[in-house]
Design an enzyme around this catalytic site. Sequence first.
Site, PDB file in Angstrom:
ATOM      1  N   GLU A 194       0.820  -1.220   0.000  1.00 20.08           N
ATOM      2  CA  GLU A 194       0.000   0.000   0.000  1.00 20.08           C
ATOM      3  C   GLU A 194       0.849   1.263   0.000  1.00 20.08           C
ATOM      4  OE1 GLU A 194      -0.538  -2.556   2.086  1.00 20.08           O
ATOM      5  OE2 GLU A 194      -2.639  -3.186   1.886  1.00 20.08           O
TER       6      GLU A 194
ATOM      7  N   PHE B  71     -11.651  -6.526  13.912  1.00 20.68           N
ATOM      8  CA  PHE B  71     -10.566  -7.040  13.083  1.00 20.68           C
ATOM      9  C   PHE B  71     -10.224  -6.028  11.987  1.00 20.68           C
ATOM     10  CE2 PHE B  71      -9.185  -9.538   9.321  1.00 20.68           C
ATOM     11  CZ  PHE B  71      -7.943  -9.917   9.816  1.00 20.68           C
ATOM     12  N   GLN B  72      -8.949  -5.734  11.862  1.00 25.94           N
ATOM     13  CA  GLN B  72      -8.421  -4.775  10.878  1.00 25.94           C
ATOM     14  C   GLN B  72      -9.047  -3.391  11.006  1.00 25.94           C
ATOM     15  OE1 GLN B  72      -8.305  -6.649   6.924  1.00 25.94           O
ATOM     16  NE2 GLN B  72      -6.275  -7.433   7.447  1.00 25.94           N
TER      17      GLN B  72
ATOM     18  N   LYS C  16     -17.419  -0.332   5.659  1.00 28.19           N
ATOM     19  CA  LYS C  16     -17.901  -1.312   4.683  1.00 28.19           C
ATOM     20  C   LYS C  16     -19.403  -1.177   4.407  1.00 28.19           C
ATOM     21  CE  LYS C  16     -17.290  -6.157   3.464  1.00 28.19           C
ATOM     22  NZ  LYS C  16     -16.735  -7.452   3.905  1.00 28.19           N
TER      23      LYS C  16
ATOM     24  N   MET D 167      24.410   8.385   2.179  1.00 23.17           N
ATOM     25  CA  MET D 167      24.351   9.720   2.770  1.00 23.17           C
ATOM     26  C   MET D 167      24.610   9.650   4.270  1.00 23.17           C
ATOM     27  SD  MET D 167      24.157  12.869   2.179  1.00 23.17           S
ATOM     28  CE  MET D 167      23.255  13.509   0.767  1.00 23.17           C
TER      29      MET D 167
END
Lengths: 558, 167
Positions: free
Chosen positions: A48, A110-111, A160, A469
Amino acid sequence: MKTGAKILIESLQREGVEIIFGYPGGSVLPIYDELYDSSLRHILMRHEQAAAHAADGYARASGRVGVCLATSGPGACNLVTGIATAYMDSIPIVAITGQVPTTMLGNDAFQESDITGITLPITKHNYLVKNTADIARVVRESFYIAGTGRQGPVLIDLPKDVNTNQIEEQPFLEKVSLRSYNPTYKGHKRQIEKALELIGQAERPLIYAGGGVISSNGSAELVEFATRLAIPVTTTLMGLGCITCDHPLNLGMLGMHGTEYANFAVTECDLMIAIGVRFDDRVTGKLNTFAPHAKIIHIDIDPAEIGKNKRVDIPIVGDAKSVLKDILSMLSRHGAHDTWLKKIKHWKQHHPLRYKNDGKLHPQFIIQKLSELLKGNAIIVSEVGQNQMWTAQYYCFTTPRTWITSGGLGTMGYGFPAAIGAHFARPDLPVFDVAGDGSIQMNIQEMGTVAHNNIPVKIAILNNMYLGMVRQWQELFYDRRYSYTELPSVDFVKIANAYGIEGVKVESPDDVMSALRAALDCDGPFVMDFRVEREENVFPMVPAGAAINEMIGGHPIS
Amino acid sequence: MKPHTLSVIVENKAGVLSRVTGLFSRRGFNIESLAVGTSEEPGMSRITIVVIGDDAQIEQVMKQLNKLIDVIKVSDITENERVERELALIKVNAEPGTSRAEIMQIASIFRAQIVDLGSKSVILQVTGDTEKIDALEKLLRQYGVKELVRTGRIAILRGAKTVASLK
């Protein structure tokens, strides 16, 4: 009757969205089901974070709003670095996240993660949509907010059930009106007049131009302004490309890894015209020795940037392009600053950017060859670190929106996925990602995405087997104690091959051009593993907190 | 560095308060007092914030607040003639036969109201500026303050002027 998911997809299409970058998951199943037979193109990324960077790269290359999509919880959290990157560089993206159903919000389902809470400080605005009837309006507002004023990311969190609920057809919302949001585009006339007075009196004026010139599409106006008044221009990292690198008035980049002549000009100028910039610490070094002899005119669309770091004499709140246009229409004469320009020419001649020419493979040489090969007709994306600074220094940018890099946040792993987004914005141009061996491994999984879709992104890895760097700072400021900055050798060509991507390893300067050509001629993605001098440094360098004319690898002002 | 009273008109929407307060903590500004409630206009809330800082800091606070999409108007009313009030509810020990009378006397001097009288305690309600409430609290300490609740400061401009009419 329409579901929320269908309204969402239709709303995106009404905004002119053609492509979204995303990753499916449980709570966005209704949206993915709509995408299945939609004409809206979706690119399946491999992480993602990469979806957010791809949307950002698309936005920077096209000037339009980029869109990414992720599921709730971990999916949404993985977007965070990408959203923060866009926020710091004022890049318009709309991030859409799934969320647990409204009935379960706040229950640690959940999630579930509170993504609107998490992204509060890194979005221009965000929404948690609780009613299907609000989706169309929220999408409309989000694109409006993201793409106007000082641009930035907006997040839309969609539970949802909001996506599955059905509602009656709604009329399309033509106009967005937000009583609390009215960005100022037009500069105040009296302020512009005052600025013109100062410009008329100045003997050693300097333009300091940044990302605001690019995002306002004001590059042509900037060049005309500079040329008509004979004022030299230095740009920030974000401003590269707003004036062609070989323009006689262009001094290149200023600041920590700026050119000596740009930093000298800042120190000696008597008038600084700052346009679309924010006086970032990587630009100014020690603030009270930055432009110490100069009066300052600051043009910016965000009033909060004016006076934030440095006191200015003439603030002009407005869009860079619009203000420059007004300035041009009020100019009555041409300017000449011969003595000043002669002095700058002298600095340019005596203190150019340079590196050792000893037959070894130096990263700067590779960037020079890349520049020679592409002649500005390409989009160059970088990762973050030495690779980014060498590209900024040695690649000749000729056009705005052909240089894409994470400036403010300095996000390693940004370049490769951003290059994917840039390709879809400008499929007519080759896209090269200049990477380090450290950065590329932060989103190397995107080789799956480019192989899967045959996206012709070319990756040039400047492989020094260090986090270069950080190693450079350890060398200079920590007595060469290379604490956890050495990386073992990785065979990047083999990794590429495993994904079905072609690649070549290069160890000699003699083979650089042929490798770059092979990459350019290849129809698909291509990986170049350049084994460069391991302990090459980026010079000149202003140590953090020093005055910008005090450069390591530099000279005193002559 | 001095206290500034800011009046912030916002959209009355979920999450607005956390946007405003989050901005203060993230940018390192300290809130001295905060009060929020509905305003004369439906759909709008008014937040009164007292913040300490020098002029440049306050200017930056106001500009950053203005950038929040749900913020409609920010005004620094420190230099304006205004009425400022806080309210406090103070529960004081007051066993029968002890100092009840004294407490009630103090209450009347401070124009505080007795809003609850129990067998062992009394609740005072007082409104006023910060100093007045501080003074009352200090006096009541000797009797034993069991509980104290204070609101943030609210402020309104004197005369016909309104925050909406300010430039």
